[in-house]
Design an enzyme around this catalytic site. Structure first.
Site, PDB file in Angstrom:
ATOM      1  N   SER A 105       0.842  -1.181   0.000  1.00 58.36           N
ATOM      2  CA  SER A 105       0.000   0.000   0.000  1.00 58.36           C
ATOM      3  C   SER A 105       0.882   1.238   0.000  1.00 58.36           C
ATOM      4  O   SER A 105       1.850   1.300   0.751  1.00 58.36           O
ATOM      5  CB  SER A 105      -0.856  -0.029   1.265  1.00 58.36           C
ATOM      6  OG  SER A 105      -2.014   0.705   1.072  1.00 58.36           O
ATOM      7  N   HIS A 130       2.353  11.994  -0.382  1.00 59.00           N
ATOM      8  CA  HIS A 130       1.931  13.384  -0.193  1.00 59.00           C
ATOM      9  C   HIS A 130       3.081  14.307  -0.603  1.00 59.00           C
ATOM     10  O   HIS A 130       3.998  14.532   0.180  1.00 59.00           O
ATOM     11  CB  HIS A 130       1.577  13.645   1.274  1.00 59.00           C
ATOM     12  CG  HIS A 130       0.329  12.961   1.733  1.00 59.00           C
ATOM     13  ND1 HIS A 130      -0.918  13.352   1.307  1.00 59.00           N
ATOM     14  CD2 HIS A 130       0.122  11.931   2.576  1.00 59.00           C
ATOM     15  CE1 HIS A 130      -1.844  12.580   1.872  1.00 59.00           C
ATOM     16  NE2 HIS A 130      -1.245  11.705   2.647  1.00 59.00           N
ATOM     17  N   HIS A 147      -2.215   7.398  -4.525  1.00 58.76           N
ATOM     18  CA  HIS A 147      -2.386   6.211  -3.695  1.00 58.76           C
ATOM     19  C   HIS A 147      -2.410   4.993  -4.601  1.00 58.76           C
ATOM     20  O   HIS A 147      -3.004   5.036  -5.679  1.00 58.76           O
ATOM     21  CB  HIS A 147      -3.714   6.328  -2.935  1.00 58.76           C
ATOM     22  CG  HIS A 147      -4.227   5.026  -2.399  1.00 58.76           C
ATOM     23  ND1 HIS A 147      -5.336   4.395  -2.929  1.00 58.76           N
ATOM     24  CD2 HIS A 147      -3.781   4.241  -1.399  1.00 58.76           C
ATOM     25  CE1 HIS A 147      -5.549   3.270  -2.257  1.00 58.76           C
ATOM     26  NE2 HIS A 147      -4.627   3.148  -1.332  1.00 58.76           N
ATOM     27  N   VAL A 201      -1.957  -3.032  -3.987  1.00 56.80           N
ATOM     28  CA  VAL A 201      -2.222  -4.362  -4.560  1.00 56.80           C
ATOM     29  C   VAL A 201      -2.303  -5.338  -3.397  1.00 56.80           C
ATOM     30  O   VAL A 201      -1.556  -5.214  -2.421  1.00 56.80           O
ATOM     31  CB  VAL A 201      -1.125  -4.819  -5.556  1.00 56.80           C
ATOM     32  CG1 VAL A 201      -1.334  -4.173  -6.919  1.00 56.80           C
ATOM     33  CG2 VAL A 201       0.276  -4.529  -5.034  1.00 56.80           C
ATOM     34  N   ARG A 202      -3.241  -6.261  -3.466  1.00 58.70           N
ATOM     35  CA  ARG A 202      -3.451  -7.142  -2.313  1.00 58.70           C
ATOM     36  C   ARG A 202      -3.938  -8.522  -2.752  1.00 58.70           C
ATOM     37  O   ARG A 202      -4.514  -8.689  -3.833  1.00 58.70           O
ATOM     38  CB  ARG A 202      -4.450  -6.514  -1.338  1.00 58.70           C
ATOM     39  CG  ARG A 202      -5.773  -6.161  -1.968  1.00 58.70           C
ATOM     40  CD  ARG A 202      -6.682  -5.352  -1.032  1.00 58.70           C
ATOM     41  NE  ARG A 202      -7.953  -5.074  -1.685  1.00 58.70           N
ATOM     42  CZ  ARG A 202      -8.184  -4.010  -2.449  1.00 58.70           C
ATOM     43  NH1 ARG A 202      -7.248  -3.108  -2.638  1.00 58.70           N
ATOM     44  NH2 ARG A 202      -9.352  -3.847  -3.035  1.00 58.70           N
ATOM     45  N   HIS A 205     -20.400  12.523   2.507  1.00 63.48           N
ATOM     46  CA  HIS A 205     -20.895  13.658   3.300  1.00 63.48           C
ATOM     47  C   HIS A 205     -20.512  15.008   2.689  1.00 63.48           C
ATOM     48  O   HIS A 205     -20.956  16.052   3.166  1.00 63.48           O
ATOM     49  CB  HIS A 205     -20.432  13.558   4.760  1.00 63.48           C
ATOM     50  CG  HIS A 205     -18.946  13.643   4.948  1.00 63.48           C
ATOM     51  ND1 HIS A 205     -18.120  12.537   4.913  1.00 63.48           N
ATOM     52  CD2 HIS A 205     -18.132  14.696   5.171  1.00 63.48           C
ATOM     53  CE1 HIS A 205     -16.871  12.915   5.118  1.00 63.48           C
ATOM     54  NE2 HIS A 205     -16.846  14.221   5.274  1.00 63.48           N
ATOM     55  N   GLY A 212      -5.763  -3.733  14.033  1.00 62.18           N
ATOM     56  CA  GLY A 212      -4.593  -3.716  13.147  1.00 62.18           C
ATOM     57  C   GLY A 212      -3.508  -2.808  13.706  1.00 62.18           C
ATOM     58  O   GLY A 212      -3.668  -2.198  14.763  1.00 62.18           O
TER      59      GLY A 212
END
Lengths: 302, 302
Positions: B94, B98, B108, B111-112, B177, B261
């Site tokens: 991940s 910035h 961003h 891959v997973r 929102h 986590g």
């Protein structure tokens, strides 16, 4: 008398907002609150006030809102099936104060009232509220003053009230993913509807009116302390925790954002500036370390 | 071949992290990534890397993690009852970058791979991933380059792949929102396990390796643009939106934080500095206004 008088509550909330804004302006001495009134199509509206870039208050938000509707969100009725099909009103005043000087704690206060009505049946209603303190640099005497004031406000309502709402506050303002309290707590209550309306309304008035008597002496005492880049950086870092709590765990914020509430009013609680630093640890034995070891772990201050 | 080779995937993820960090260091020219390896008691561990205060990258985080366990959280099995009672492994890389210069977009990539196994039964597995771009100041040619690169990576896998994952990305990175996209999108996919393992693994490798070919040309093109306080303030304000999305809506972040986590690794995505300003509106016709009118609303760039 056990029938809620909504106009009476509304009138109290509005004058509480007035009173608090006026006192914050007086102590700040430079900036004033600006006001925005808003209405929402689904029913109700609000009066949002914010002070920015004051001498003492980098930002202070004071919101009054009164919303109503015929359909409570599923999340609200799931655990309270008796509310389905009722017309509801939710009303409250909410304050978040972010001072500039890192030696002055951030503080938050809220008082709220909820009622769900149906013709021919008794209304379902309750009060909620409280106030809590988030110091960057801890002072034992301030924590004692804060909690003593909280206890004194609660005392006329029973000896068990302060410990009960103090514990509720510690549990509520807890950042689970950090294993850390947001601050040193205070009072938190919800679902208050016994023994009768008058009792609950009186208590809520005392909480609302008592907040500044807990907070302002701390502001006065710490506002002249000199601070520099080190304190500012720590304050901004800790404000990141405030953001994390409000956006990840605060039920009020999440409910508002996810149910189409007024985002700009809800997020008035966000600090004007915040920072994150990966793997930051305060220097051992420093004033910053003392926050973690001596102030954030929940304890009995009085 | 349709049996996942976990070591092969792990080896690819680790070398991808290496390759990306190396290239980011090269373009930054000043700072290097520092590394932290960690293990968790429940099984698995990770290799977190972060670069701070570079010439180009104010902060860049690159995480590899590989966690395993015998009990999936209820939130993971509720919609997939076939996973109950299986040993699982989740693995991924991940990235959140910035940049300092507000004319360079934040980006961003992820891959997973997930697999849940049980003796005597076929394993359940899938890949997921993608990359997306969050500009502060939009450039049409950059958006076209970004999406063209994304489409070219997808093309060997079918003409329908880019539009499908582009739309998924627009839907996922949406700040409900605010009624606003987080950025200009890119690609997002999940649950990929057809037609076979080799196909899915190849695609995921191409996504991982293709990310920098989409991002670095934009960095190179914008890194020399002069910027000042105005651009910085707008960047910090928009970074507040990034925080809001990640903490309120990003399922990966929320799942990680709520399931115990590793907080410091998960929150490496937080910007180093962010600000909020109540009731901010960009000046009409300004470059800041153009972000809202011309770039954030989802559209077909190519």
């Amino acid at each position: 008398m056990n029938t809620p008088n909504i106009n009476q509550i509304k009138s109290f909330f509005l004058s509480l907002q007035d009173e608090i804004c006026q006192q914050l302006e007086q102590i700040d001495g430079k900036e004033k609150f600006t006001e925005q009134c808003w209405q929402r199509e689904e029913g109700g509206g609000g009066r949002s006030r914010i002070m920015k870039e004051g001498t003492i208050f980098e930002q202070a938000g004071a919101n009054f809102s009164h919303v109503s509707g015929d359909m409570l969100p599923l999340s609200a009725t799931a655990h309270r099936p008796e509310l389905v099909g009722r017309h509801y009103q939710a009303m409250g005043v909410s304050l978040v104060i972010h001072p500039l000087n890192p030696y002055i704690p951030t503080s938050h206060a809220n008082v709220r009232f909820f009622i769900a009505e149906k013709e021919g049946e008794a209304p379902v209603w309750w009060f909620g509220g409280g106030f809590d303190l988030t110091p960057y640099y801890g002072f034992k005497e301030d924590a004692i003053h804060w909690h003593t004031t909280a206890r004194n406000i609660c005392r006329p309502y029973g000896e068990d009230v302060y410990p009960k709402y103090k514990e509720w506050c510690d549990n509520y303002f807890y950042i689970k993913h950090r294993n850390e309290a947001r601050g040193i707590g205070g009072l938190f209550y919800d679902d208050l509807n016994t023994p009768d309306f008058e009792h609950c309304f009186n208590f809520t008035q005392d909480i609302g009116k008592g907040f500044l008597s807990a907070y302002l002496p701390i502001v006065e005492k710490r506002k002249e302390i000199l601070w520099g880049e080190r304190e500012r950086q720590f304050q901004l870092y800790r404000r990141g925790r405030y953001v994390e709590f409000n956006l990840v765990w605060d039920r009020g914020t999440l409910f508002g954002l996810q149910s189409g509430g007024r985002t700009e009013s809800i997020l008035m609680s966000m600090p004007p500036l915040a920072r994150w630093e990966h793997d930051y640890h305060p220097e051992p034995e420093s004033a910053e370390a003392a926050l973690y070891t001596d102030f954030l772990p929940a304890k009995n201050w009085i």
